[in-house]
Design an enzyme around this catalytic site. Structure first.
Site, PDB file in Angstrom:
ATOM      1  N   GLY A   1      10.514  -8.786  -5.705  1.00 53.80           N
ATOM      2  CA  GLY A   1      11.929  -9.120  -5.228  1.00 53.80           C
ATOM      3  C   GLY A   1      11.861  -9.811  -3.912  1.00 53.80           C
TER       4      GLY A   1
ATOM      5  N   HIS B   1      -5.993  11.746   6.026  1.00 50.98           N
ATOM      6  CA  HIS B   1      -5.014  12.323   6.787  1.00 50.98           C
ATOM      7  C   HIS B   1      -6.152  13.950   6.406  1.00 50.98           C
ATOM      8  CE1 HIS B   1      -2.121  15.333   6.946  1.00 50.98           C
ATOM      9  NE2 HIS B   1      -0.897  14.430   7.103  1.00 50.98           N
TER      10      HIS B   1
ATOM     11  N   TYR C   1       6.167 -10.054 -13.490  1.00 52.55           N
ATOM     12  CA  TYR C   1       6.950 -11.068 -12.355  1.00 52.55           C
ATOM     13  C   TYR C   1       5.801 -12.259 -11.995  1.00 52.55           C
ATOM     14  CZ  TYR C   1      10.418  -8.958  -9.698  1.00 52.55           C
ATOM     15  OH  TYR C   1      11.910  -8.086  -9.626  1.00 52.55           O
TER      16      TYR C   1
ATOM     17  N   LEU D   1       0.758  -1.164   0.205  1.00 46.40           N
ATOM     18  CA  LEU D   1       0.245  -0.101   0.017  1.00 46.40           C
ATOM     19  C   LEU D   1       0.591   1.950   0.234  1.00 46.40           C
ATOM     20  CD1 LEU D   1      -2.243  -1.918   1.311  1.00 46.40           C
ATOM     21  CD2 LEU D   1      -3.339  -0.356   2.311  1.00 46.40           C
TER      22      LEU D   1
ATOM     23  N   TYR E   1       2.081   9.803 -10.256  1.00 43.85           N
ATOM     24  CA  TYR E   1       1.522   8.739  -9.924  1.00 43.85           C
ATOM     25  C   TYR E   1       0.591   7.035 -10.624  1.00 43.85           C
ATOM     26  CZ  TYR E   1      -2.333   7.125  -6.603  1.00 43.85           C
ATOM     27  OH  TYR E   1      -3.271   6.470  -5.973  1.00 43.85           O
TER      28      TYR E   1
HETATM   29  N1  LIG Z   1      -7.249   6.428  -0.147  1.00 41.32           N
HETATM   30  C1  LIG Z   1      -7.803   5.972  -1.186  1.00 41.32           C
HETATM   31  O1  LIG Z   1      -9.131   6.594  -2.317  1.00 41.32           O
HETATM   32  C2  LIG Z   1      -7.281   5.793  -2.061  1.00 41.32           C
HETATM   33  C3  LIG Z   1      -7.813   4.934  -3.798  1.00 41.32           C
HETATM   34  C4  LIG Z   1      -6.947   4.478  -4.868  1.00 41.32           C
HETATM   35  C5  LIG Z   1      -6.084   4.253  -4.159  1.00 41.32           C
HETATM   36  N2  LIG Z   1      -5.767   4.225  -2.968  1.00 41.32           N
HETATM   37  C6  LIG Z   1      -4.231   3.869  -2.641  1.00 41.32           C
HETATM   38  O2  LIG Z   1      -3.760   2.779  -2.068  1.00 41.32           O
HETATM   39  C7  LIG Z   1      -2.691   3.387  -0.201  1.00 41.32           C
HETATM   40  C8  LIG Z   1      -3.185   3.186   0.773  1.00 41.32           C
HETATM   41  O3  LIG Z   1      -3.915   4.415   0.512  1.00 41.32           O
HETATM   42  P1  LIG Z   1      -4.364   5.546   1.676  1.00 41.32           P
HETATM   43  O4  LIG Z   1      -4.828   6.504   1.318  1.00 41.32           O
HETATM   44  O5  LIG Z   1      -3.966   4.691   3.009  1.00 41.32           O
HETATM   45  O6  LIG Z   1      -3.104   6.786   1.747  1.00 41.32           O
HETATM   46  P2  LIG Z   1      -1.659   7.406   2.640  1.00 41.32           P
HETATM   47  O7  LIG Z   1      -0.981   8.527   2.405  1.00 41.32           O
HETATM   48  O8  LIG Z   1      -3.107   7.646   3.901  1.00 41.32           O
HETATM   49  O9  LIG Z   1      -1.092   6.143   3.304  1.00 41.32           O
HETATM   50  C9  LIG Z   1       0.236   5.927   2.248  1.00 41.32           C
HETATM   51  C10 LIG Z   1       0.969   5.487   3.191  1.00 41.32           C
HETATM   52  O10 LIG Z   1       2.714   5.230   2.556  1.00 41.32           O
HETATM   53  C11 LIG Z   1       3.936   5.121   3.172  1.00 41.32           C
HETATM   54  N3  LIG Z   1       4.707   5.819   2.102  1.00 41.32           N
HETATM   55  C12 LIG Z   1       4.738   6.483   1.163  1.00 41.32           C
HETATM   56  N4  LIG Z   1       6.312   6.279   0.326  1.00 41.32           N
HETATM   57  C13 LIG Z   1       6.459   5.215   1.357  1.00 41.32           C
HETATM   58  C14 LIG Z   1       7.333   4.546   1.184  1.00 41.32           C
HETATM   59  N5  LIG Z   1       8.324   4.960  -0.428  1.00 41.32           N
HETATM   60  N6  LIG Z   1       8.342   3.537   1.295  1.00 41.32           N
HETATM   61  C15 LIG Z   1       7.232   3.287   3.186  1.00 41.32           C
HETATM   62  N7  LIG Z   1       6.256   3.804   3.495  1.00 41.32           N
HETATM   63  C16 LIG Z   1       6.010   5.215   2.702  1.00 41.32           C
HETATM   64  C17 LIG Z   1       3.322   7.311   3.681  1.00 41.32           C
HETATM   65  O11 LIG Z   1       3.406   7.390   5.210  1.00 41.32           O
HETATM   66  C18 LIG Z   1       2.004   6.295   4.283  1.00 41.32           C
HETATM   67  O12 LIG Z   1       1.737   6.464   5.423  1.00 41.32           O
HETATM   68  C19 LIG Z   1      -2.002   3.963  -1.822  1.00 41.32           C
HETATM   69  O13 LIG Z   1      -1.174   3.112  -2.551  1.00 41.32           O
HETATM   70  C20 LIG Z   1      -3.496   4.408  -2.771  1.00 41.32           C
HETATM   71  O14 LIG Z   1      -2.712   4.614  -3.763  1.00 41.32           O
HETATM   72  C21 LIG Z   1      -5.876   5.046  -1.864  1.00 41.32           C
END
Ligand SMILES: NC(=O)c1ccc[n+]([C@@H]2O[C@H](COP(=O)([O-])OP(=O)(O)OC[C@H]3O[C@@H](n4cnc5c(N)ncnc54)[C@H](O)[C@@H]3O)[C@@H](O)[C@H]2O)c1
Length: 329
Positions: free
Chosen positions: A105, A184, A162, A76, A148
């Site tokens: 990996g 947030h 993969y 995520l 993105y």
């Molecule tokens: N919330 C939504 O509506 C939604 C919709 C589509 C896709 N997503 C996907 O779901 C996932 C989670 O989204 P969310 O809404 O919880 O966002 P969020 O920003 O709350 O969570 C993302 C988390 O990833 C961490 N992170 C970012 N870059 C990182 C890295 N390089 N290494 C380690 N940790 C890292 C951040 O610190 C954060 O805790 C994301 O991949 C997002 O693209 C969410």
């Protein structure tokens, strides 16, 4: 009860969706390793789990390799809101692409199942409505959202390569707008924005004329979809849309929030940002059939739970607007 718990990694586990997923996995009896670099994630989100012997939090950036033993990986990690993913677009693409390579990996080395949190943004500004998984999308590869959208598209490509090249046990979920407690407060996403503005008694900002539509899924429903997808047979890879097909105009959402918060806020209109999709609604027929899944939490109920969360947060931080009666005294 199994003697040895399943070892599960949640990257981005301190974020909005990730923290709810960690809680759900702990309830299911798993051993959970939350991996996060805290770019948008917060320690508060995982505070309730610290001290649970089956929970471990690790500060780590997934653009670097990770060597641990694991049975399942939920990938995520990635900033999800435009404000956050456009802050450092190169790092956003790196997180999606290099992060996917590192986690794939790890899955290859350990034989773990791996689920990718992909997104409806892979469909871009869709010309097909609602979007099913066979639709290939309409993404602008050069615009400010591309870091993105294209990063997530490339991650999906890597997942399927993969699988073809290394027989990785992959699952790809395409998530549509999800909301709930622990979003947030300053990430510019429409639900959190409206709620925070309404609770503070500020103007509610609508981009465009508010007729653009979105479909909002409550976080518990989404997390349930994740777990069901992970539990499917290895032949089932997705991609699979997960979201709520109940579509509403953004202006209607603003009205719901004003009503449920009892706010005096006014709605003000601003210019629509570049490449903002006009319509967004999932076709979830495949998820219904493959997972027996569909969202259950009605919008008003989910909004009430989310409002209660932000109300507590703003009250604690002193950022809550005074009610009109109190303000008058
Ligand atoms: N919330 C939504 O509506 C939604 C919709 C589509 C896709 N997503 C996907 O779901 C996932 C989670 O989204 P969310 O809404 O919880 O966002 P969020 O920003 O709350 O969570 C993302 C988390 O990833 C961490 N992170 C970012 N870059 C990182 C890295 N390089 N290494 C380690 N940790 C890292 C951040 O610190 C954060 O805790 C994301 O991949 C997002 O693209 C969410």
């Amino acid at each position: 009860m199994a003697l040895i718990s399943k070892r599960v990694i949640v990257t981005g586990g301190a974020g909005f969706l990730g923290s709810h997923l960690c809680e759900r996995l702990l309830r299911d009896g798993c051993d959970v390793l939350c991996v996060d670099n805290y770019f948008t994630g917060r320690k508060d989100n995982i505070a309730s789990m610290i001290g649970d012997s089956r929970f471990e939090a690790m500060r780590h950036d997934i653009t670097f390799p990770l060597y641990v033993e694991v049975d399942e990986i939920y990938n995520l990690a990635c900033p999800a809101s435009p404000i956050h993913y456009q802050y450092d677009p190169v790092q956003t693409t790196k997180t999606s692409v290099i992060g996917a390579i590192n986690m794939l990996g790890l899955a290859k080395r350990t034989g773990a199942k791996i689920l990718q949190a992909s997104t409806s943004e892979v469909y871009g500004d869709p010309v097909v409505h609602p979007q099913d998984e066979d639709y290939r999308g309409n993404v602008n590869p050069l615009g400010p959202r591309a870091c993105y959208d294209e990063g997530k598209r490339c991650a999906e490509t890597l997942f399927f390569d993969y699988r073809r090249q290394h027989a990785a046990r992959i699952k790809v979920a395409r998530i549509f707008n999800t909301y709930g407690p622990r979003m947030h407060p300053n990430d510019g996403r429409v639900v959190s924005n409206f709620i925070v503005q309404a609770l503070r008694g500020e103007d509610i900002t609508l981009f465009g004329d508010g007729s653009q539509t979105r479909a909002f899924c409550y976080v518990d429903d989404l997390v349930d979809g994740f777990v069901r997808l992970m539990n499917t047979a290895d032949e089932f890879t997705g991609p699979l849309n997960l979201g709520n097909p109940h579509e509403i105009a953004v202006s209607e959402l603003a009205q719901h929030v004003i009503r449920l918060t009892g706010s005096q806020s006014r709605i003000v209109y601003r210019e629509l940002p570049q490449d903002d999709p006009r319509q967004r609604c999932p076709d979830i027929s495949r998820a219904r059939k493959a997972l027996g899944w569909e969202p259950r939490v009605p919008l008003d109920e989910g909004l009430m739970r989310t409002i209660a969360y932000f109300d507590r947060m703003l009250t604690l931080s002193g950022g809550r607007a005074k009610s009109p009666e109190t303000a008058a005294t």
